[in-house]
Design an enzyme around this catalytic site. Structure first.
Site, short mmCIF file in Angstrom:
data_model
loop_
_atom_site.label_atom_id
_atom_site.label_comp_id
_atom_site.label_asym_id
_atom_site.label_seq_id
_atom_site.Cartn_x
_atom_site.Cartn_y
_atom_site.Cartn_z
N SER A 22 0.84 -1.21 0.00
CA SER A 22 0.00 0.00 0.00
C SER A 22 0.87 1.26 0.00
O SER A 22 0.53 2.25 -0.64
CB SER A 22 -0.97 0.00 1.18
OG SER A 22 -0.31 0.24 2.39
N ASN A 23 2.00 1.21 0.68
CA ASN A 23 2.91 2.38 0.66
C ASN A 23 3.51 2.57 -0.73
O ASN A 23 3.61 3.70 -1.21
CB ASN A 23 4.02 2.22 1.70
CG ASN A 23 3.55 2.61 3.08
OD1 ASN A 23 3.41 3.79 3.39
ND2 ASN A 23 3.27 1.62 3.92
N HIS A 113 9.73 2.60 9.09
CA HIS A 113 9.51 1.63 10.16
C HIS A 113 8.23 2.02 10.90
O HIS A 113 8.03 3.19 11.20
CB HIS A 113 10.71 1.61 11.11
CG HIS A 113 10.60 0.53 12.14
ND1 HIS A 113 10.87 -0.80 11.85
CD2 HIS A 113 10.18 0.56 13.42
CE1 HIS A 113 10.64 -1.53 12.92
NE2 HIS A 113 10.23 -0.73 13.90
C1 GAR Z 1 4.44 -0.83 6.72
O1 GAR Z 1 3.71 -0.57 7.89
C2 GAR Z 1 5.93 -0.61 6.97
O2 GAR Z 1 6.18 0.41 7.90
C3 GAR Z 1 6.33 -1.94 7.51
O3 GAR Z 1 5.64 -2.88 6.70
C4 GAR Z 1 4.36 -2.31 6.36
C5 GAR Z 1 4.12 -2.55 4.88
O4 GAR Z 1 2.81 -2.20 4.52
N1 GAR Z 1 7.76 -2.12 7.46
C6 GAR Z 1 8.46 -2.77 8.38
O5 GAR Z 1 7.93 -3.33 9.32
C7 GAR Z 1 9.97 -2.78 8.16
N2 GAR Z 1 10.66 -3.11 9.38
P1 GAR Z 1 2.41 -2.07 2.98
O6 GAR Z 1 2.91 -3.34 2.27
O7 GAR Z 1 0.92 -1.99 2.98
O8 GAR Z 1 3.07 -0.84 2.43
#
Ligand code: GAR
Length: 200
Positions: A22-23, A113
């Site tokens: 999603s990011n 993070h």
């Molecule tokens: C996000 O919350 C990011 O901060 C985290 O994984 C998630 C991915 O979400 N990253 C970590 O935990 C790295 N240590 P997404 O796939 O929906 O973007």
């Protein structure tokens, strides 16, 4: 002919994601018609990652790599060089970045993070595990940290933090939701600022 244009060149981003992505999507959308930043490539270590579907919808080339390609060869670095990547963005990427990649992109790897580092960082602290630990500890706040990747995980120069409250009764899923809102709001803008300040 020599390029004498006074316009700054496009800064090219590669997004690394291991899961939903999603990011990665928010970042790609934010820069979809930007004056000097573009998302050139999306990379994942996970063939089943949701980010692949998102990349295809966004029309951005995506590449899947495995452990051996990442840790025992220079294939990923070669690919980034071939695509003239300037910045590596870790948007929910859960593998440790090898030293060779850090050396190839000094101070040009940005990680997000889902907590307020240095608390709730380090090995094993990723995704829902972070939010579960926050709730279990009865923390009153959580948030996000955006930082440069250094040789030690979660220890590079901190660039940005934003906080959210954790209310009594909040579940890990509630905290994850609040944190995700912060990530989507801030990550693209922080990338824009860093890249714009440091472009060469
Ligand atoms: C996000 O919350 C990011 O901060 C985290 O994984 C998630 C991915 O979400 N990253 C970590 O935990 C790295 N240590 P997404 O796939 O929906 O973007």
């Amino acid at each position: 002919m020599h390029n004498v244009s006074t316009h700054s060149p496009m800064q090219r981003l590669a997004l690394f994601a291991s899961g939903s992505g999603s990011n990665a999507q928010k970042i790609a959308e934010y820069f979809s018609s930007h004056s000097h930043i573009e998302v050139t490539l999306i990379l994942t270590n996970n063939l089943k990652a949701g980010v692949l579907e998102r990349a295809s919808t966004l029309g951005i080339p995506a590449v899947v790599f495995n452990r051996a390609q990442f840790y025992e060869s220079e294939e990923v670095i070669e690919l980034l060089k071939k695509h003239k990547i300037d910045w590596v963005i870790l948007a929910g990427f859960l593998w440790l970045v090898p030293q060779s990649l850090i050396k190839a992109f000094p101070r040009r790897i940005i990680n997000i993070h889902p907590a307020l580092l240095p608390a709730y960082g380090g090995k094993g602290m990723y995704g829902m595990k972070v939010h579960e630990a926050i709730v279990a500890a009865g923390e009153k706040f959580s948030g996000i940290t955006i930082h440069l990747i250094d040789e030690e995980y979660d220890k590079g120069e901190m660039v940005f933090q934003a906080k959210c409250s954790v209310e009594p009764g909040d579940t890990a899923a509630d905290v994850a939701h609040k944190v995700q809102l912060l990530e989507h709001e801030h990550f693209p803008r922080v990338i824009e600022k860093l890249v714009s300040e440091r472009k060469v």
